[in-house]
Design an enzyme around this catalytic site. Structure first.
Site, PDB file in Angstrom:
ATOM      1  N   ASN A 256     -13.730  78.405 -43.308  1.00 53.95           N
ATOM      2  CA  ASN A 256     -14.476  77.892 -42.133  1.00 53.95           C
ATOM      3  C   ASN A 256     -15.869  78.535 -42.220  1.00 53.95           C
ATOM      4  OD1 ASN A 256     -13.557  77.899 -38.565  1.00 53.95           O
ATOM      5  ND2 ASN A 256     -14.694  76.406 -39.729  1.00 53.95           N
TER       6      ASN A 256
ATOM      7  N   GLN B 154     -19.761  76.647 -37.670  1.00 53.75           N
ATOM      8  CA  GLN B 154     -20.184  77.249 -36.395  1.00 53.75           C
ATOM      9  C   GLN B 154     -21.221  78.343 -36.629  1.00 53.75           C
ATOM     10  OE1 GLN B 154     -16.582  76.578 -36.443  1.00 53.75           O
ATOM     11  NE2 GLN B 154     -17.210  74.796 -35.236  1.00 53.75           N
TER      12      GLN B 154
ATOM     13  N   ASN C  90     -21.761  74.425 -32.618  1.00 52.87           N
ATOM     14  CA  ASN C  90     -21.234  73.592 -33.705  1.00 52.87           C
ATOM     15  C   ASN C  90     -22.379  73.106 -34.586  1.00 52.87           C
ATOM     16  OD1 ASN C  90     -18.391  73.497 -33.094  1.00 52.87           O
ATOM     17  ND2 ASN C  90     -18.901  72.205 -31.325  1.00 52.87           N
TER      18      ASN C  90
ATOM     19  N   CYS D  21     -14.126  80.068 -30.903  1.00 52.35           N
ATOM     20  CA  CYS D  21     -14.072  79.910 -32.364  1.00 52.35           C
ATOM     21  C   CYS D  21     -13.352  81.119 -32.936  1.00 52.35           C
ATOM     22  CB  CYS D  21     -15.464  79.774 -32.961  1.00 52.35           C
ATOM     23  SG  CYS D  21     -15.417  79.655 -34.763  1.00 52.35           S
ATOM     24  N   GLY D  22     -12.102  80.911 -33.290  1.00 55.85           N
ATOM     25  CA  GLY D  22     -11.269  82.021 -33.773  1.00 55.85           C
ATOM     26  C   GLY D  22     -11.768  82.590 -35.083  1.00 55.85           C
ATOM     27  N   ASN D  23     -12.033  81.723 -36.062  1.00 53.00           N
ATOM     28  CA  ASN D  23     -12.470  82.216 -37.377  1.00 53.00           C
ATOM     29  C   ASN D  23     -13.830  82.898 -37.266  1.00 53.00           C
ATOM     30  OD1 ASN D  23     -10.178  81.248 -38.697  1.00 53.00           O
ATOM     31  ND2 ASN D  23     -11.100  79.236 -39.032  1.00 53.00           N
TER      32      ASN D  23
ATOM     33  N   ASN E  11     -10.890  68.779 -30.492  1.00 54.37           N
ATOM     34  CA  ASN E  11     -10.587  69.139 -31.874  1.00 54.37           C
ATOM     35  C   ASN E  11      -9.243  68.500 -32.214  1.00 54.37           C
ATOM     36  OD1 ASN E  11     -12.779  71.224 -32.496  1.00 54.37           O
ATOM     37  ND2 ASN E  11     -11.965  71.966 -30.548  1.00 54.37           N
TER      38      ASN E  11
ATOM     39  N   CYS F  77      -9.565  76.106 -39.051  1.00 51.89           N
ATOM     40  CA  CYS F  77     -10.002  76.215 -37.655  1.00 51.89           C
ATOM     41  C   CYS F  77      -9.032  77.139 -36.932  1.00 51.89           C
ATOM     42  CB  CYS F  77     -10.023  74.840 -36.997  1.00 51.89           C
ATOM     43  SG  CYS F  77     -10.522  74.912 -35.259  1.00 51.89           S
TER      44      CYS F  77
ATOM     45  N   SER G  61      -8.957  78.429 -33.683  1.00 55.71           N
ATOM     46  CA  SER G  61      -8.439  78.085 -32.356  1.00 55.71           C
ATOM     47  C   SER G  61      -7.438  76.938 -32.462  1.00 55.71           C
ATOM     48  CB  SER G  61      -9.577  77.749 -31.390  1.00 55.71           C
ATOM     49  OG  SER G  61     -10.435  76.772 -31.931  1.00 55.71           O
TER      50      SER G  61
HETATM   51  N1  LIG Z   1     -13.754  76.739 -36.165  1.00 54.23           N
HETATM   52  C1  LIG Z   1     -13.428  77.224 -34.854  1.00 54.23           C
HETATM   53  C2  LIG Z   1     -13.247  76.210 -33.803  1.00 54.23           C
HETATM   54  C3  LIG Z   1     -14.484  75.569 -33.388  1.00 54.23           C
HETATM   55  C4  LIG Z   1     -14.209  74.634 -32.282  1.00 54.23           C
HETATM   56  C5  LIG Z   1     -15.326  73.720 -32.082  1.00 54.23           C
HETATM   57  N2  LIG Z   1     -15.410  72.732 -33.115  1.00 54.23           N
HETATM   58  C6  LIG Z   1     -15.271  73.088 -30.701  1.00 54.23           C
HETATM   59  O1  LIG Z   1     -14.364  73.367 -29.899  1.00 54.23           O
HETATM   60  O2  LIG Z   1     -16.175  72.301 -30.420  1.00 54.23           O
HETATM   61  C7  LIG Z   1     -12.263  78.153 -34.858  1.00 54.23           C
HETATM   62  O3  LIG Z   1     -12.015  78.788 -35.871  1.00 54.23           O
HETATM   63  O4  LIG Z   1     -11.609  78.302 -33.826  1.00 54.23           O
END
Ligand SMILES: N[C@H](CCC[C@H](N)C(=O)O)C(=O)O
Length: 304
Positions: free
Chosen positions: A15, A47, A67, A76-78, A197, A224, A226
């Site tokens: 990611n 992100q 984003n 955004c967890g990662n 998502n 991703c 989350s």
């Molecule tokens: N890559 C991210 C999530 C991004 C979420 C984003 N795309 C949104 O909610 O708009 C993760 O690792 O959680």
């Protein structure tokens, strides 16, 4: 005020994350800068995690998440694991408390270098995800794509991890679906007034899942965090697995693993996985004009 700030190109299981150091400043990374950075193949990202001075007592930083289309994300967890690794390298500290628009996040670098993030409590109420229609039970909602009598994807579990997620359960390899085609349709489906998502999840055992995600505002990504949390919670909630699972993120190369636990004692979701520093540079947060740091190459993990 300096026009340039430090940033690090990092990734969490592929990611693509830019960690931008906005501490000591009042301005923000603009959507225009995000779009310009994403248009450049070297800085293309999923992100931006912009680290700002803390707003609340007891927190180490305020984090703004953008984003690649310039829109804001609440979680955004990662990216959070990347922020922890950058700040741990800078300060020698292991534990951090962050604040985002979605609330407080506690995170810690473990002895083995992996990073655990407490992603908070899942939200299941239809109007808080949000959905456009009232559903009493969001663990399986009416929504499908493909031919009406033989849908390709249907009946997702929906929830919020701070950001909206739809999990479609599939019984064959997640890579065999044309997510590039269905992802945009589902992300922008009228059911999701703030978009969503979109994740395909295959249950591989009572303690494991494989996922692949089309991200709101970023498209197909290699991982991703989350969404992995949302898939784990949804799997447990629908009786498909227990509350602790290993998620294989199928698109990462090689496929990576995130460990997710939906803790019974306090309802919080804990995500553990790696983060990787690639290189550092400086960027103008208003325009996205950037340059590599000269001394950056060859170092293992670098502070911002
Ligand atoms: N890559 C991210 C999530 C991004 C979420 C984003 N795309 C949104 O909610 O708009 C993760 O690792 O959680």
């Amino acid at each position: 005020m300096n026009t340039r700030v430090e940033f690090a190109k990092m990734n969490g299981l592929g990611n693509k994350i830019l960690v931008v150091d906005m501490r000591g400043r009042k301005d923000r990374v603009t959507p225009e800068a995000a779009i310009a950075l994403n248009a450049d193949t070297e800085t293309a990202f999923d992100q931006i995690m912009a680290i700002h001075d803390p707003k609340a007592e007891g927190t180490d930083a305020w984090i703004d998440i953008l984003n690649s289309d310039g829109t804001k994300a609440q979680a955004c967890g990662n990216g959070t694991r990347c922020v922890v690794q950058a700040l741990a390298a800078e300060t020698g500290r292991k534990a951090f408390t962050f604040q985002t628009v979605a609330g407080i996040l506690n995170a810690r670098e473990q002895e083995d270098g992996t990073i655990s993030v407490d992603m908070g409590k899942p939200v299941f109420e239809w109007n808080r995800i949000p959905l456009a229609e009232e559903f009493y039970d969001t663990s399986r909602i009416e929504l499908q794509i493909g031919p009406i009598d033989d849908p390709v994807l249907h009946s997702p579990s929906v929830m919020s991890m701070g950001n909206p997620h739809a999990i479609f359960w599939v019984s064959r390899d997640v890579l065999s679906f044309d997510l590039e085609r269905f992802g945009p349709l589902l992300e922008n489906h009228p059911m999701f007034p703030e978009r969503a998502n979109i994740t395909l999840a295959q249950v591989t055992s009572a303690t494991s899942l494989t996922t692949r995600t089309w991200e709101r505002g970023a498209g197909l990504t290699l991982a991703c965090g989350s969404a992995a949390c949302a898939a784990a919670v949804s799997a447990a909630r629908t009786g498909r697995t227990g509350r602790a699972v290993a998620i294989t993120v199928a698109s990462a190369s090689p496929p990576g693993i995130l460990s997710i636990e939906w803790r019974e004692s306090d309802d919080h979701v804990l995500m553990t996985g790696p983060a990787e520093w690639e290189w550092s540079g400086t960027v103008d947060p208003a325009t996205g004009t950037w340059a590599h740091d000269e001394a950056g190459a060859g170092e293992q993990v670098r502070a911002l």
